[in-house]
Write a protein that holds these residues in place. Structure first.
Motif, PDB file in Angstrom:
ATOM      1  N   GLY A  91      14.448 -28.164  34.773  1.00  0.00           N
ATOM      2  CA  GLY A  91      14.764 -27.865  36.400  1.00  0.00           C
ATOM      3  C   GLY A  91      15.358 -29.237  37.044  1.00  0.00           C
ATOM      4  N   ARG A  92      14.685 -30.251  36.877  1.00  0.00           N
ATOM      5  CA  ARG A  92      14.948 -31.258  37.476  1.00  0.00           C
ATOM      6  C   ARG A  92      16.163 -31.798  37.074  1.00  0.00           C
ATOM      7  N   ARG A  93      16.638 -31.826  35.641  1.00  0.00           N
ATOM      8  CA  ARG A  93      17.810 -32.119  35.187  1.00  0.00           C
ATOM      9  C   ARG A  93      18.962 -31.467  35.768  1.00  0.00           C
ATOM     10  N   VAL A  94      19.005 -30.062  35.836  1.00  0.00           N
ATOM     11  CA  VAL A  94      19.558 -29.209  36.545  1.00  0.00           C
ATOM     12  C   VAL A  94      20.235 -29.406  37.799  1.00  0.00           C
ATOM     13  N   GLY A  95      18.825 -29.771  38.673  1.00  0.00           N
ATOM     14  CA  GLY A  95      19.234 -30.131  40.087  1.00  0.00           C
ATOM     15  C   GLY A  95      20.129 -31.230  40.202  1.00  0.00           C
ATOM     16  N   LEU A  96      19.690 -32.549  39.368  1.00  0.00           N
ATOM     17  CA  LEU A  96      20.578 -33.467  39.496  1.00  0.00           C
ATOM     18  C   LEU A  96      21.872 -33.276  39.159  1.00  0.00           C
ATOM     19  N   ALA A 280      18.954 -31.096  25.669  1.00  0.00           N
ATOM     20  CA  ALA A 280      19.695 -31.925  25.864  1.00  0.00           C
ATOM     21  C   ALA A 280      20.829 -31.789  26.929  1.00  0.00           C
ATOM     22  N   LEU A 281      21.001 -32.706  28.112  1.00  0.00           N
ATOM     23  CA  LEU A 281      21.970 -32.507  29.130  1.00  0.00           C
ATOM     24  C   LEU A 281      23.174 -33.600  28.897  1.00  0.00           C
ATOM     25  N   TRP A 282      24.000 -33.085  28.153  1.00  0.00           N
ATOM     26  CA  TRP A 282      25.269 -34.245  27.796  1.00  0.00           C
ATOM     27  C   TRP A 282      26.079 -34.678  28.987  1.00  0.00           C
ATOM     28  N   ARG A 283      26.141 -33.999  29.935  1.00  0.00           N
ATOM     29  CA  ARG A 283      26.592 -34.540  31.175  1.00  0.00           C
ATOM     30  C   ARG A 283      25.531 -34.554  32.377  1.00  0.00           C
ATOM     31  N   ALA A 284      25.262 -35.814  32.456  1.00  0.00           N
ATOM     32  CA  ALA A 284      24.155 -36.028  33.572  1.00  0.00           C
ATOM     33  C   ALA A 284      24.309 -36.736  34.528  1.00  0.00           C
TER      34      ALA A 284
END
Length: 448
Positions: A91-96, A280-284
């Motif tokens: 969730g944190r990664r998605v929020g960023l 993995a979030l390849w676009r971050a």
């Protein structure tokens, strides 16, 4: 010419550009102070008017406007998840990635103290996640019920286990909680699915947050804004990555924060025994709230000392300068010595921010982000855009020479500064005018 206005209402400055949609060319640009103290439309209209007048293309009111905003502190997001290393981290990664400043992350069943901590963080939106599809339902059910019983009024984006999502939406809505439903951010272990939640957060930002910050007296500003600025910039970065056809990174050195964006090419690193259970979030994107040119300038010095980029002598040399900048965020250097100090602070802020991004501490990735194949390093932020010829690129060159940080340096990156501030414009145009957005970014940043 088919023209459009693209504008970013920042916390300090409002930037406007006039773009020829037929060829993806910038035909006019201007900026004006953001008028948060009165009505942000005053500064926005001034910047757009100056850009249109400079381009000599008629009246601003006759053109379509595409606006993003980070005024008033941007979008503050709290994440409430199942457990810290899986759904809460996802969730944190998605929020960023949605352009939010993640101000709090809670994991597990919310008790009174945890709920108080969420309140104390003053989020604009809560991202409520938990359980893979078909997995745990108890924690997300408990947390949704707890928010409902607490008379929660901050908008909630519900993006957890699909098995209970509709029922929990009804529980929250019945209690008067503004709730928007999205697909699960982590439908399976190791699979991160940010798109639906990112779109929902954007919708909530536009519907609730912009108007709620009372940045403008009427409804016109809320109608004009289409995205949070970091969300628009990340979209522009994604389009640029497609244009250049490879990995890239962007470091945006602002007055209060330094943001880093990276787009990596998915490969075998996504699989294998060491893969991330949170996906993995390849676009971050990462946000370093202690690194900035003005409000957070003292944090740059502290972080640089911790990273061994400054010794005691260097710390003492910069101490007075960063204190002046923090005390007066509108400070502008008037001589070469002052501009040199700004350049030194920018090098330190960008270096520390990229180290953190690459190591993975800021993104929550245990293996870090492998930036060795980055082909293009883009610098943004007023300190780089307004630097003398070559000075902004010089800052990036020093960052690329950082051999002592324990992060994987790009092997053959070309440094370039977004002098014309087209990343945000490209991101704003990408949805309705993808060809123009790609042409604009290719022309100004892609090497054409």
């Amino acid at each position: 010419m088919s023209l459009a206005v693209c504008a970013d209402v920042g916390s300090t400055w409002t930037k406007a550009a006039v773009v020829d949609l037929a060829v993806g060319r910038l035909v006019g640009a201007a900026s004006a102070p953001t008028t948060v103290g009165t009505d942000v439309l005053h500064g926005l209209d001034a910047a757009v008017g100056a850009a249109v007048d400079g381009a000599g293309v008629g009246r601003a009111g006759a053109l379509p406007w595409y606006v993003c905003s980070s005024a008033g502190g941007g979008l503050r997001l709290a994440v409430v998840g199942y457990e810290p290393l899986v759904t809460a981290q996802a969730g944190r990664r998605v929020g960023l990635s949605a352009g939010a400043n993640v101000v709090h992350v809670a994991a597990g069943r919310l008790a009174a103290t945890e709920l108080a901590a969420v309140r104390a963080a003053r989020p604009d939106v809560v991202l409520l996640v938990g359980g893979t599809d078909g997995g745990d339902v108890d924690t997300v059910t408990h947390n949704a019920t707890r928010l409902a019983r607490a008379r929660w009024r901050v908008p909630v984006v519900l993006a957890g286990n699909v098995d209970v999502r509709e029922g929990l939406r009804e529980v929250l809505a019945a209690a008067g909680v503004p709730v928007t439903v999205a697909d699960n951010v982590l439908p399976r272990i190791g699979v991160l699915a940010p798109a639906s939640a990112r779109a929902a957060i954007r919708e909530v930002f536009l519907r609730h947050v912009i108007g709620g910050k009372r940045l403008s007296r009427g409804s016109r500003f809320a109608r004009l804004v289409r995205a949070a600025t970091p969300d628009a910039v990340l979209t522009g970065v994604e389009v640029l990555a497609d244009v250049v056809g490879g990995d890239l990174a962007v470091v945006d050195v602002g007055g209060a924060t330094t943001d880093v964006y990276s787009v990596l090419t998915p490969d075998e690193r996504a699989g294998g025994p060491g893969r991330e259970v949170a996906g993995a979030l390849w676009r971050a994107r990462t946000v370093e709230g202690d690194l900035g040119m003005r409000w957070s300038a003292p944090g740059v010095v502290r972080a640089a000392v911790q990273e061994r980029l400054l010794d005691a002598v260097g710390q003492e040399e910069l101490a007075a300068a960063v204190a002046v900048r923090a005390a007066d965020p509108g400070f502008l250097p008037v001589d070469a010595a002052g501009r040199a100090v700004d350049g030194r602070i920018a090098v330190l802020a960008a270096t520390v921010a990229l180290r953190r991004h690459a190591r993975g501490a800021a993104t929550g990735e245990r293996a870090g982000r492998d930036l060795r194949d980055v082909r293009l390093l883009v610098g943004s932020g007023g300190v780089l855009r307004h630097a003398s010829a070559g000075a902004g690129v010089g800052v990036l060159a020093q960052v690329l020479a950082d051999r002592a940080g324990g992060w994987p340096l790009p092997r053959a990156a070309r440094p370039v500064v977004d002098v014309d501030y087209v990343l945000a414009a490209g991101g704003l145009l990408a949805g309705e005018h993808p060809v123009a957005a790609a042409a604009l970014l290719r022309r100004h940043l892609g090497g054409d």
